[in-house]
Design a protein around this motif. Structure first.
Motif, PDB file in Angstrom:
ATOM      1  N   UNK A 234       0.853  -1.186   0.000  1.00  0.00           N
ATOM      2  CA  UNK A 234       0.000   0.000   0.000  1.00  0.00           C
ATOM      3  C   UNK A 234       0.885   1.230   0.000  1.00  0.00           C
ATOM      4  N   UNK A 235       0.709   2.082  -1.021  1.00  0.00           N
ATOM      5  CA  UNK A 235       1.538   3.279  -1.084  1.00  0.00           C
ATOM      6  C   UNK A 235       0.787   4.405  -1.777  1.00  0.00           C
ATOM      7  N   UNK A 236       1.178   5.661  -1.515  1.00  0.00           N
ATOM      8  CA  UNK A 236       0.527   6.772  -2.208  1.00  0.00           C
ATOM      9  C   UNK A 236       1.143   6.943  -3.597  1.00  0.00           C
ATOM     10  N   UNK A 237       0.335   7.418  -4.528  1.00  0.00           N
ATOM     11  CA  UNK A 237       0.820   7.651  -5.884  1.00  0.00           C
ATOM     12  C   UNK A 237       1.590   8.965  -5.973  1.00  0.00           C
ATOM     13  N   UNK A 238       1.259   9.895  -5.110  1.00  0.00           N
ATOM     14  CA  UNK A 238       1.983  11.163  -5.091  1.00  0.00           C
ATOM     15  C   UNK A 238       2.383  11.442  -3.642  1.00  0.00           C
ATOM     16  N   UNK A 239       3.546  11.984  -3.475  1.00  0.00           N
ATOM     17  CA  UNK A 239       4.002  12.219  -2.096  1.00  0.00           C
ATOM     18  C   UNK A 239       3.305  13.414  -1.480  1.00  0.00           C
ATOM     19  N   UNK A 240       3.008  14.426  -2.291  1.00  0.00           N
ATOM     20  CA  UNK A 240       2.364  15.620  -1.747  1.00  0.00           C
ATOM     21  C   UNK A 240       1.606  16.344  -2.840  1.00  0.00           C
ATOM     22  N   UNK A 241       0.705  17.182  -2.400  1.00  0.00           N
ATOM     23  CA  UNK A 241      -0.081  17.996  -3.328  1.00  0.00           C
ATOM     24  C   UNK A 241      -0.240  19.375  -2.696  1.00  0.00           C
ATOM     25  N   UNK A 242      -0.200  20.401  -3.522  1.00  0.00           N
ATOM     26  CA  UNK A 242      -0.443  21.755  -3.006  1.00  0.00           C
ATOM     27  C   UNK A 242      -1.896  22.111  -3.279  1.00  0.00           C
TER      28      UNK A 242
END
Lengths: 296, 88
Positions: free
Chosen positions: A174-182
């Motif tokens: 299980x992992x996120x596709x993007x590390x961060x979003x503004x």
């Protein structure tokens, strides 16, 4: 006359004490012979008169000798006083004690019952109190769904960092596709997580999430996500899990969050097993997702 | 910023407004997701500039019965952003 009064008082006082002593002593010595009322009068009289004569002679002998006429009336007065004391003092005292003991006991039992009842009544009362004041986080801020239509974006870019965790016994990747979003408060945004089941057996997972810092959590609203419901992954299957969320525009007005520009959204997946208890928020009704149908 | 205090024994998780997304087992909307990811990469992870792509993804979900059909306004998309897409 004043002297006779003085003498009366002294003697009466002494006789009171002496009468009590006499009665206690006599009752202790031979309790069966004496009832509360039936103290042999002859014996009493003699003893009282003896003590009376002793005391009165010693203390007031001078006065008696001087005034002869007060002897007989004094004696009768003293006798009546002593009799009343003899009769009623033991009964009165024991009765008083018994009554006071009874009332004290009743009070104590009442207080005990009150405390016990208070402990039981405290559970629903505390619930009501928490809902009213919002203390302890139980009063969850209701989602204002109409707010989504009318809210306006606030020009304050916030960085949302995504984190993915898995329980130790859970075998998904299980992992996120993007590390961060503004993101700006008041704007809806989309984010993706990916989960893969590398094993040969279907695994059902259920997830929960957390927002840090804690105070920012109340402004983090999700329109739709994949949390708090059982998600089944077939063997060797990989799926994308979206999160559709927005940050409340009131985030910008909170003084506690003035310096906060980073929010961390952390998801954790657990394996759904019998007896698994997740700290789920107050779900009012079970949600029925639309059944996926093959569009032909 | 304050850490968990004495009274906050519960987590600050709230149930989602529209519940949970059903899983996209057949990966029908994966292309739209990839497009959205590429847009994010290009625009330095600014979600404000990728709203069209996110709208495309949600549209794909709605058409494949993976999401309840909703008015775009209720999902926070204004008419300006609709662009070439029609409202369902």
């Amino acid at each position: 006359m004043a002297l006779t009064l003085l003498c009366q008082r002294h003697c009466a006082a002494f006789l009171r004490s002496s009468a009590i002593k006499q009665t206690y002593f006599t009752q202790l010595a031979a309790p069966k012979l004496f009832s509360t009322y039936g103290i042999p009068k002859a014996r009493k009289k003699i003893s009282i008169s003896k003590s009376f004569s002793k005391v009165c002679n010693s203390t007031t002998s001078v006065y008696f000798l001087k005034s002869n006429r007060c002897n007989f009336p004094m004696l009768t007065i003293i006798r009546t006083i002593s009799r009343t004391h003899v009769r009623f003092s033991p009964n009165r005292n024991s009765g008083r004690l018994q009554d006071s003991n009874k009332t004290g006991l009743i009070y104590i039992v009442a207080v005990f019952i009150f405390m016990l009842g208070g402990a039981y009544a405290g559970v629903p009362l505390y619930k009501v109190f928490c809902q009213a004041t919002g203390l302890g986080g139980q009063a969850v801020r209701g989602h204002d769904t109409s707010q989504v239509e009318t809210m306006k974006a606030v020009d304050r870019p916030i960085r949302v960092i995504f984190n993915a965790d898995v329980a130790s016994s859970m075998r998904w990747n299980f992992r996120p596709q993007q590390t961060e979003v503004t993101v700006r408060p008041g704007e809806t945004a989309l984010a993706f997580y990916t989960a893969k089941n590398p094993t040969d057996k279907p695994i059902i997972g259920i997830s929960t999430y957390n927002v840090l810092p804690y105070d920012a959590g109340q402004y983090f609203n999700k329109i739709q996500c994949f949390c708090f419901e059982e998600q089944r992954l077939n063997p060797k299957e990989e799926v994308d899990m979206p999160v559709f969320f927005y940050i409340d525009p009131e985030f910008a007005q909170d003084p506690k969050l003035e310096a906060v520009n980073n929010i961390t959204l952390s998801y954790t997946f657990f394996e759904a097993r019998d007896g698994l208890q997740l700290p789920l928020p107050g779900y009012p009704q079970p949600h029925d997702p639309p059944q996926p149908q093959q569009s032909s | 910023m304050s850490s968990l205090s004495t009274f906050s024994s519960r987590s600050n998780a709230k149930p989602p407004q529209k519940g949970s997304f059903p899983l996209d087992h057949d990966n029908e909307c994966k292309e739209f997701m990839i497009k959205y990811m590429q847009c994010l990469r290009v625009n330095k992870k600014d979600a404000h500039l990728c709203r069209l792509e996110s709208k495309d993804y949600l549209n794909c979900r709605m058409q494949n019965n993976l999401m309840l059909k909703e008015d775009w306004k209720k999902l926070g998309f204004t008419d300006k952003e609709s662009g070439k897409k029609e409202n369902p």
